[in-house]
Design an enzyme around this catalytic site. Sequence first.
Site, PDB file in Angstrom:
ATOM      1  CE  LYS A 150      -1.954   3.025   1.938  1.00 54.67           C
ATOM      2  NZ  LYS A 150      -1.783   4.440   1.517  1.00 54.67           N
ATOM      3  CD  GLU A 182      13.004   1.107   8.224  1.00 54.72           C
ATOM      4  OE1 GLU A 182      12.825   1.789   7.208  1.00 54.72           O
ATOM      5  OE2 GLU A 182      13.761   0.140   8.270  1.00 54.72           O
ATOM      6  CB  CYS A 233      13.176   9.205   8.239  1.00 50.28           C
ATOM      7  SG  CYS A 233      14.234   8.073   7.344  1.00 50.28           S
ATOM      8  CD  GLU A 239       9.724  13.395  11.048  1.00 49.64           C
ATOM      9  OE1 GLU A 239       8.554  12.989  11.150  1.00 49.64           O
ATOM     10  OE2 GLU A 239      10.651  12.697  10.593  1.00 49.64           O
TER      11      GLU A 239
HETATM   12  P1  NAD Z   1       2.287   8.664   7.216  1.00 50.96           P
HETATM   13  O1  NAD Z   1       2.477   7.913   8.478  1.00 50.96           O
HETATM   14  O2  NAD Z   1       1.274   9.738   7.163  1.00 50.96           O
HETATM   15  O3  NAD Z   1       1.901   7.661   6.029  1.00 50.96           O
HETATM   16  C1  NAD Z   1       2.703   6.549   5.718  1.00 50.96           C
HETATM   17  C2  NAD Z   1       1.818   5.479   5.108  1.00 50.96           C
HETATM   18  O4  NAD Z   1       0.920   5.012   6.097  1.00 50.96           O
HETATM   19  C3  NAD Z   1       0.973   5.945   3.940  1.00 50.96           C
HETATM   20  O5  NAD Z   1       0.948   4.941   2.944  1.00 50.96           O
HETATM   21  C4  NAD Z   1      -0.385   6.120   4.571  1.00 50.96           C
HETATM   22  O6  NAD Z   1      -1.443   5.973   3.654  1.00 50.96           O
HETATM   23  C5  NAD Z   1      -0.396   4.991   5.576  1.00 50.96           C
HETATM   24  N1  NAD Z   1      -1.342   5.149   6.676  1.00 50.96           N
HETATM   25  C6  NAD Z   1      -1.818   6.289   7.225  1.00 50.96           C
HETATM   26  N2  NAD Z   1      -2.696   6.001   8.209  1.00 50.96           N
HETATM   27  C7  NAD Z   1      -2.767   4.644   8.287  1.00 50.96           C
HETATM   28  C8  NAD Z   1      -3.492   3.748   9.106  1.00 50.96           C
HETATM   29  N3  NAD Z   1      -4.337   4.171  10.038  1.00 50.96           N
HETATM   30  N4  NAD Z   1      -3.306   2.436   8.922  1.00 50.96           N
HETATM   31  C9  NAD Z   1      -2.459   1.963   7.990  1.00 50.96           C
HETATM   32  N5  NAD Z   1      -1.750   2.773   7.162  1.00 50.96           N
HETATM   33  C10 NAD Z   1      -1.908   4.098   7.324  1.00 50.96           C
HETATM   34  O7  NAD Z   1       3.735   9.183   6.819  1.00 50.96           O
HETATM   35  P2  NAD Z   1       4.110  10.143   5.600  1.00 50.96           P
HETATM   36  O8  NAD Z   1       3.630  11.517   5.934  1.00 50.96           O
HETATM   37  O9  NAD Z   1       3.681   9.490   4.326  1.00 50.96           O
HETATM   38  O10 NAD Z   1       5.704  10.086   5.632  1.00 50.96           O
HETATM   39  C11 NAD Z   1       6.487  10.920   6.406  1.00 50.96           C
HETATM   40  C12 NAD Z   1       6.942  10.218   7.665  1.00 50.96           C
HETATM   41  O11 NAD Z   1       7.657   9.024   7.345  1.00 50.96           O
HETATM   42  C13 NAD Z   1       7.904  11.049   8.491  1.00 50.96           C
HETATM   43  O12 NAD Z   1       7.564  10.967   9.844  1.00 50.96           O
HETATM   44  C14 NAD Z   1       9.254  10.369   8.256  1.00 50.96           C
HETATM   45  O13 NAD Z   1      10.206  10.568   9.252  1.00 50.96           O
HETATM   46  C15 NAD Z   1       8.840   8.947   8.122  1.00 50.96           C
HETATM   47  N6  NAD Z   1       9.879   8.173   7.432  1.00 50.96           N
HETATM   48  C16 NAD Z   1      10.653   7.311   8.172  1.00 50.96           C
HETATM   49  C17 NAD Z   1      11.673   6.596   7.556  1.00 50.96           C
HETATM   50  C18 NAD Z   1      12.555   5.666   8.372  1.00 50.96           C
HETATM   51  O14 NAD Z   1      13.249   4.847   7.775  1.00 50.96           O
HETATM   52  N7  NAD Z   1      12.556   5.749   9.687  1.00 50.96           N
HETATM   53  C19 NAD Z   1      11.906   6.742   6.194  1.00 50.96           C
HETATM   54  C20 NAD Z   1      11.104   7.635   5.474  1.00 50.96           C
HETATM   55  C21 NAD Z   1      10.086   8.339   6.110  1.00 50.96           C
END
Ligand code: NAD
Length: 505
Positions: free
Chosen positions: A191, A266, A300, A399
């Site tokens: 997804k 992550e 991240c 963040e």
């Molecule tokens: P997000 O958590 O909003 O979304 C990530 C994914 O989760 C999307 O596909 C979204 O549709 C899905 N999602 C949202 N709500 C959900 C739910 N209730 N159940 C299941 N899936 C759900 O994150 P974002 O805004 O897309 O990305 C940015 C974040 O990702 C930042 O916090 C960043 O630090 C983090 N990130 C972490 C790493 C790492 O390796 N630690 C790498 C890249 C990004």
Amino acid sequence: MSKLDENIAKAESYLARFKAEGVLNHIAGETVPAADGSTFEIISPVDLQPMASVARGKAEDVDRAAKAAKAAFAEWAAMPGDARKKLLHKIADAIVARAEEIAFVECMDTGQALKFMSKAALRGAENFRFFADRAPEARDGKVLRTSDQTNMTTRVPIGPVGVITPWNTPFMLSTWKIAPALAAGCTVVHKPAEFSPLTARLLVEIAEGAGLPKGVWNLVNGLGEEAGKALTEHPDIKAIGFVGESRTGSMIMRQGAETLKRVHFELGGKNPVVVFADADLDRAADAAVFMIYSLNGERCTSSSRLLVEESIYEAFTAKVAEKAKRIKVGHPLDPETVVGPLIHPVHERKVLDYIDIGRGEGATVAAGGAKFDGPGGGCYVSPTLFTGANNQMRIAQEEIFGPVLTAIPFRDEAEALALANDVQYGLTGYVWTSDVTRAFRFSDRLEAGMIWVNSENVRHLPTPFGGVKNSGIGRDGGDWSFDFYMETKNIAFATGVHAIPKLGG
Ligand code: NAD
């Protein structure tokens, strides 16, 4: 024709298919719309114009995909590791063959600059090759002997898994999560993030084109609270590999509790780069600037808190400010661009709000601090540096996930450590000093899953990747990925005649 115009023309030709067909799901080898026919629109971060309509998958679509992954699992899991290795290398070759298309589509979908995305396909292919080479040994275990038993451990793939990815560098992150799952023998339902779903679509078709059996890799687009939630709740899905925000991680943990999901998270970061006065300050400044302003700061592992020893604070932050002001903000397909538009107006608003919050908290804007009027009028934000900040400010604790750096002075090593650790996150840390004993002592006490000393973030695939505190649970990379996607099983063989208690006569 300028290089930029040439690139834009190429990108348009690559994007034309998405405009025409939309972005569909891929289930059991079939390209399909959402079961109820619903869609959502994505827009370009460059000019905010519509780019494609995307299948809005829901529980019914996830159910079909999970069933397809379940049906394909037995045969895929039984494939000998050598055969899987060959197939995954073929996928890597096919990714490389479409490198330009992947890079251009990724740039236009996310706003990330071509300067960094031109390598996206190569890095994605490398993820496949790395885990392909380890597929033949993934099941190997240990032999542990006692006097009258020999224990043999082995690993077996856990089953169909869900992979949920964020929008910032979707291609790289999807390959990073999916390649080890496939190498382990798991089947996948992916997804992708709703803001940037395009390269996930390319990936699954590349993989099947290279010979991946139908149903091994399924793609369901949709919103987090619909498709994402359904995936985390599905009983046939045995584990969720998730990359995204910390609060989404909490939700996924709750959603997956009923079906006892194994989770790997992550999550976010507020990573310190700690600069002592005895460091190589030119290299430290280059690294600090690179780690916050590359990838639009939507990263991240970005070094979003700059902790600098008091005696060099003024000079060092002045140097960083000068560099930040000289960074080229522009169209993502311009080969000179370093910072492109942020992903979406919603995210741009969040980043600009944080800039206002920083000002309101009394920090000084030493560079940037405003929206940038870039080509197409999209979501551009100037590389921003806050000085005169303290660690209690929200711009030091939360963040921002944009090109915004918060610089805080420290008196001595003890204070630097206290500041570095005084956040809810613990993904990465960067330490700059020429005192090797201090470097060791400091990094030993720094609360982070990954620390680079006198170095920016250079990823080495065999090393563990992951965070502590609110930055994550579990590790990727090397064998750690297999530990997540596989179950370890112990089988004990009697090698002698041990005493068996006689009950009941
Ligand atoms: P997000 O958590 O909003 O979304 C990530 C994914 O989760 C999307 O596909 C979204 O549709 C899905 N999602 C949202 N709500 C959900 C739910 N209730 N159940 C299941 N899936 C759900 O994150 P974002 O805004 O897309 O990305 C940015 C974040 O990702 C930042 O916090 C960043 O630090 C983090 N990130 C972490 C790493 C790492 O390796 N630690 C790498 C890249 C990004």
